[in-house]
Design a protein around this motif. Structure first.
Motif, PDB file in Angstrom:
ATOM      1  N   SER A 170       0.814  -1.222   0.000  1.00  0.00           N
ATOM      2  CA  SER A 170       0.000   0.000   0.000  1.00  0.00           C
ATOM      3  C   SER A 170       0.845   1.268   0.000  1.00  0.00           C
ATOM      4  O   SER A 170       0.422   2.302  -0.528  1.00  0.00           O
ATOM      5  CB  SER A 170      -0.940  -0.001   1.211  1.00  0.00           C
ATOM      6  N   GLN A 171       2.032   1.201   0.596  1.00  0.00           N
ATOM      7  CA  GLN A 171       2.889   2.389   0.627  1.00  0.00           C
ATOM      8  C   GLN A 171       3.779   2.494  -0.600  1.00  0.00           C
ATOM      9  O   GLN A 171       4.231   3.589  -0.937  1.00  0.00           O
ATOM     10  CB  GLN A 171       3.769   2.362   1.887  1.00  0.00           C
ATOM     11  N   PRO A 198       1.975   3.789  -4.682  1.00  0.00           N
ATOM     12  CA  PRO A 198       1.972   5.200  -5.115  1.00  0.00           C
ATOM     13  C   PRO A 198       3.329   5.717  -5.566  1.00  0.00           C
ATOM     14  O   PRO A 198       3.400   6.777  -6.200  1.00  0.00           O
ATOM     15  CB  PRO A 198       1.505   5.944  -3.839  1.00  0.00           C
ATOM     16  N   GLN A 257       3.724   7.122 -12.882  1.00  0.00           N
ATOM     17  CA  GLN A 257       2.361   7.192 -13.379  1.00  0.00           C
ATOM     18  C   GLN A 257       2.199   6.540 -14.752  1.00  0.00           C
ATOM     19  O   GLN A 257       1.195   5.892 -15.024  1.00  0.00           O
ATOM     20  CB  GLN A 257       1.910   8.655 -13.452  1.00  0.00           C
ATOM     21  N   LYS A 312      -6.172   4.648   2.134  1.00  0.00           N
ATOM     22  CA  LYS A 312      -5.357   5.643   1.440  1.00  0.00           C
ATOM     23  C   LYS A 312      -4.960   5.156   0.054  1.00  0.00           C
ATOM     24  O   LYS A 312      -4.990   5.922  -0.921  1.00  0.00           O
ATOM     25  CB  LYS A 312      -4.111   5.951   2.273  1.00  0.00           C
ATOM     26  N   LEU A 313      -4.600   3.885  -0.066  1.00  0.00           N
ATOM     27  CA  LEU A 313      -4.262   3.320  -1.375  1.00  0.00           C
ATOM     28  C   LEU A 313      -5.485   3.335  -2.294  1.00  0.00           C
ATOM     29  O   LEU A 313      -5.379   3.684  -3.478  1.00  0.00           O
ATOM     30  CB  LEU A 313      -3.745   1.896  -1.205  1.00  0.00           C
ATOM     31  N   PHE A 370      -6.052   6.852  -3.520  1.00  0.00           N
ATOM     32  CA  PHE A 370      -5.041   7.225  -4.512  1.00  0.00           C
ATOM     33  C   PHE A 370      -5.335   6.585  -5.867  1.00  0.00           C
ATOM     34  O   PHE A 370      -5.254   7.246  -6.918  1.00  0.00           O
ATOM     35  CB  PHE A 370      -3.656   6.801  -4.018  1.00  0.00           C
ATOM     36  N   LEU A 371      -5.684   5.306  -5.877  1.00  0.00           N
ATOM     37  CA  LEU A 371      -5.924   4.607  -7.141  1.00  0.00           C
ATOM     38  C   LEU A 371      -7.191   5.110  -7.828  1.00  0.00           C
ATOM     39  O   LEU A 371      -7.249   5.177  -9.059  1.00  0.00           O
ATOM     40  CB  LEU A 371      -6.012   3.104  -6.889  1.00  0.00           C
ATOM     41  N   THR A 381      -6.238   8.297  -9.515  1.00  0.00           N
ATOM     42  CA  THR A 381      -5.378   7.994 -10.665  1.00  0.00           C
ATOM     43  C   THR A 381      -6.188   7.455 -11.838  1.00  0.00           C
ATOM     44  O   THR A 381      -5.999   7.876 -12.988  1.00  0.00           O
ATOM     45  CB  THR A 381      -4.301   6.978 -10.261  1.00  0.00           C
TER      46      THR A 381
END
Length: 769
Positions: A199-200, A203, A207, A280-281, A284-285, A288
């Protein structure tokens, strides 16, 4: 650096790795592995290959803490390798021109490590690459060392894709049981363990490489893990049948009950302990994917938000059936169960944090989606996301109330919650039809709520409903406001027992008046209207609402209901809306409705003054009446800035009579609205005289501020001329009032100019102030 054949530590490490049981502690093995990976020469490839095939790490079912230790060992190895290389550089005697750069040596080392990972279990490869990426990120943060980690990025994504293929999440609708039997046991646990570890690091992947990865599949897996972590919201279902009553009616949850054991297993699981990293992951996804592929991103976010809304709905249902929903204080719970009850509340707050984190990221990304034509699948997608978010918040309203609600202005407010709530409201407001649908659903929620009227859950949900409706009033049709919104507010307008709903109900009414005053109810595309124009329908409703609400505000002027500031603000908005109705109708040159509000207020002042003069009450009641009278005086002054020009002089004259009458009233009672003859048989003592002077000064200051800062452009000249004509009488013999006015005199011209006053009479009047 050490060689493979001569280092006894290396040989001892291999002996441990070739066994299936740990003969040393896991931290010891982790430290030895990091040291050998960093120092082994000529290449760490053989050691890496041995590690990923070791029974300690590769035997299924996988154990989370072993995978985590493996990832940490590779992360520490990066640090140790950097230290070895930098120490060697400092003590090398060869020419610098013949030395390989530090970056190149690190790149060669990491390539050798990754080469040893080939052919291993994808879960182990993913955990190892995650540790390498985090180690290089540490070097970047601490030493500003930029390194090319593309080979690690590639191996991480390949390993993660293999994990998704080998260990798919459980799908509720699967109809092929034979296919499930071919998959590894505990596949969901393995997948969640790997995603927790990665998970860390995900990110940190570039990209452009994430664009080629099936993020929609990964998000589906994360959503499944999040919902299964909370048992789909059903973990409270066993609570109602578990509770027993003990001494003095306290509730006890036996620690060995089925619910307690299941709940303890849930909160101590690696998934729950890492829920913030998984959330959090996921956030973020989603951001994205919405940026890279809007169509897939919209579908993925919709699926996630609907799943979370379903979890919240189940939690709410089981919560209402439990005793905790009616436990108002901690003393209702037996001491042995208080720790468990606090853990339950922590789990509820955790699901709220999870929803906020994901919804905030998704809605923020929605704002940057290019607009789509009507009929396009993405045309109303952001509004659907906002609707799902607001519904989820409605289900969790009893949790939100623990943070003061979504509208609290406290310095300790939950800022992320407020941001997400208002962001969802703003997105939803772009689709009036969706807003109408949402208000209808909120109305059904309030009608079908079976919780006791005064329960924590019922009060919290009603406060949330009112807070949401308040923000949507400007885009609602008059019919919706009259038939749905006002009936929700009405029962709470005179009931201050639950402060949050009481104030929220008044805020909704003020929002209706404010929207009408701004002319916000213009016809909108896509909104069906009745025979009358929406603006006309609003004006008709306002004309019916103003008289009753003016009486309601006067009733709420007593101590313990609306505060003085709230009362002044509300009555000023009421008069402003009544004046606007007359302007919109273009037939009421006398502003009958606005004057009606003023006369209601003046009548209440006279009636209260008469009651005080009769002195039939006790001292306490008489003091409360005087306080209420002073609040009504201030309220009358607050209406000055809301009045049209034809009514301004009449109200200013009433205000002048009130203020001047303070000089002619006895010290023990509040002043009359009309001048009174002094009581010959009574003499004011110094304390009462000072108190009366303080009240009078407050009225003068309030009037001065109202005229100088709030009166509109059309009425400004008349108001300032009136002030100049009566200033001496208003402040005569009152040093404090003179001081207040004197302190503002220097700023008067500047403030008047800021308010747009350019005429000579304005400047002259401001200077005389």
């Amino acid at each position: 650096m050490t060689t493979l054949a001569t280092d006894p530590g290396y040989r001892a490490l291999l002996d441990h790795l070739h066994t299936s049981e740990l003969r040393v502690s896991l931290p010891t093995l982790q430290a030895a592995l990091a040291q050998q990976l960093a120092t082994t020469s000529p290449s760490p490839t053989p050691l890496t290959a041995t590690v990923i095939s070791s029974p300690i790490f590769s035997t299924e079912p996988f154990v989370y803490h072993r995978l985590h230790a493996l990832s940490t060992a590779f992360r520490h190895a990066v640090h140790l390798r950097f230290r070895v290389l930098t120490d060697g550089k400092q003590h090398a005697q060869s020419s610098v021109f013949f030395r390989v750069s530090l970056r190149t040596e690190l790149k060669q080392w990491v390539q050798a490590v990754v080469q040893g990972l080939q052919g291993g279990n994808p879960a182990i490869r993913t955990a190892s690459c995650s540790g390498l990426l985090l180690g290089f990120e540490d070097l970047k943060a601490e030493f500003a060392l930029e390194l090319d980690c593309s080979v690690v990025d590639d191996e991480l994504l390949v390993g993660l894709a293999s994990v998704l293929d080998s260990y798919p999440p459980d799908r509720p609708g699967d109809t092929n049981p034979w296919e499930r039997e071919l998959l590894p046991s505990q596949s969901t646990d393995v997948l969640s363990f790997v995603l927790i570890i990665a998970s860390q690091s995900i990110p940190l992947v570039r990209q452009e490489k994430l664009k080629a990865f099936p993020l929609a599949v990964l998000l589906h897996s994360l959503t499944s893990i999040l919902t299964s972590t909370f048992r789909d919201g059903n973990y409270l279902s066993l609570l109602p049948g578990t509770v027993v009553r003990v001494n003095e009616g306290q509730r006890l949850i036996p620690l060995q009950s089925t619910f307690a054991l299941v709940f303890q297993e849930m909160v101590t699981s690696p998934q729950m302990r890492s829920i913030s990293a998984l959330s959090k992951l996921t956030a973020f996804l989603h951001a994205t994917l919405l940026t890279n592929d809007p169509e897939q991103g919209v579908d993925a976010l919709s699926t996630t938000l609907r799943a979370l809304c379903s979890v919240a709905s189940n939690i709410e249902k089981h919560w209402c059936q439990s005793f905790l929903s009616s436990a108002s204080i901690e003393d209702d719970i037996a001491p042995e169960s208080r720790s468990l009850s606090r853990s339950i509340w922590t789990s509820l707050k955790t699901i709220l944090f999870c929803v906020i984190m994901i919804a905030d990221a998704g809605l923020s990304a929605d704002l940057f989606l290019p607009p789509k034509p009507t009929g396009h699948p993405l045309h109303h997608a952001p509004q659907e996301h906002a609707l799902s978010t607001l519904h989820t918040f409605a289900h969790l309203a009893f949790v939100i109330s623990q943070f003061g609600g979504v509208t609290t202005t406290s310095t300790h407010a939950f800022k992320e919650l407020k941001k997400t709530f208002y962001l969802a409201i703003d997105v939803l407001a772009y689709a009036p039809l969706t807003c109408e649908k949402f208000v209808d659903e909120l109305h059904r929620i309030t009608v079908s709520n079976n919780a006791p009227p005064g329960s924590v859950h019922a009060v919290a949900q009603k406060a949330y409903v009112l807070a949401a409706i308040e923000q949507l009033v400007p885009v609602l049709t008059p019919q919706r406001i009259e038939n749905f919104v006002f009936p929700i507010c009405y029962p709470h307008l005179t009931d201050p027992s639950h402060r949050e709903t009481f104030e929220s109900a008044h805020s909704v009414i003020l929002s209706i008046f404010s929207a009408h005053a701004r002319g916000a109810h213009a016809p909108q595309a896509g909104v069906s209207s009745s025979k009358d124009e929406p603006s006309h329908g609003t004006a008709m409703f306002i004309q019916r609402l103003v008289p009753s609400y003016s009486r309601c505000l006067i009733e709420n002027s007593v101590e313990g209901k609306l505060s003085t500031d709230q009362l002044r603000l509300a009555y000023a908005a009421l008069v402003r809306s009544a004046s606007t109705s007359a302007i919109a109708a273009d037939q009421d040159a006398t502003y009958t409705l606005a004057w009606y509000c003023v006369t209601q207020l003046l009548g209440a002042i006279d009636a209260l003054r008469t009651t005080i003069d009769t002195q039939t009450r006790g001292a306490t009641e008489n003091a409360a009446a005087k306080n209420q009278l002073h609040r009504l005086h201030l309220t009358l002054i607050s209406t000055v800035s809301s009045l049209p020009l034809p009514l301004l002089a009449r109200v200013l004259e009433e205000v002048r009579i009130i203020i001047v009458a303070y000089q002619g009233s006895d010290s023990g009672a509040a002043p009359a609205r009309r001048p009174r003859v002094k009581d010959k048989g009574r003499h004011s003592d110094k304390a009462k005289a000072e108190q009366l002077g303080k009240l009078r000064s407050e009225l003068v200051e309030a009037l001065f501020t109202e005229i100088l800062e709030k009166v509109g452009d059309r009425e400004k000249e008349e108001a300032m001329r009136w002030w100049y004509d009566h200033r001496e009488k208003l402040v005569a013999g009152d040093r404090k009032a003179l001081t207040v006015v004197g302190e503002n005199r220097a700023d008067a011209s500047k403030k008047a100019i800021e308010l747009g006053e350019e005429g000579q009479s304005h400047t002259y009047a401001a200077s005389r102030l």
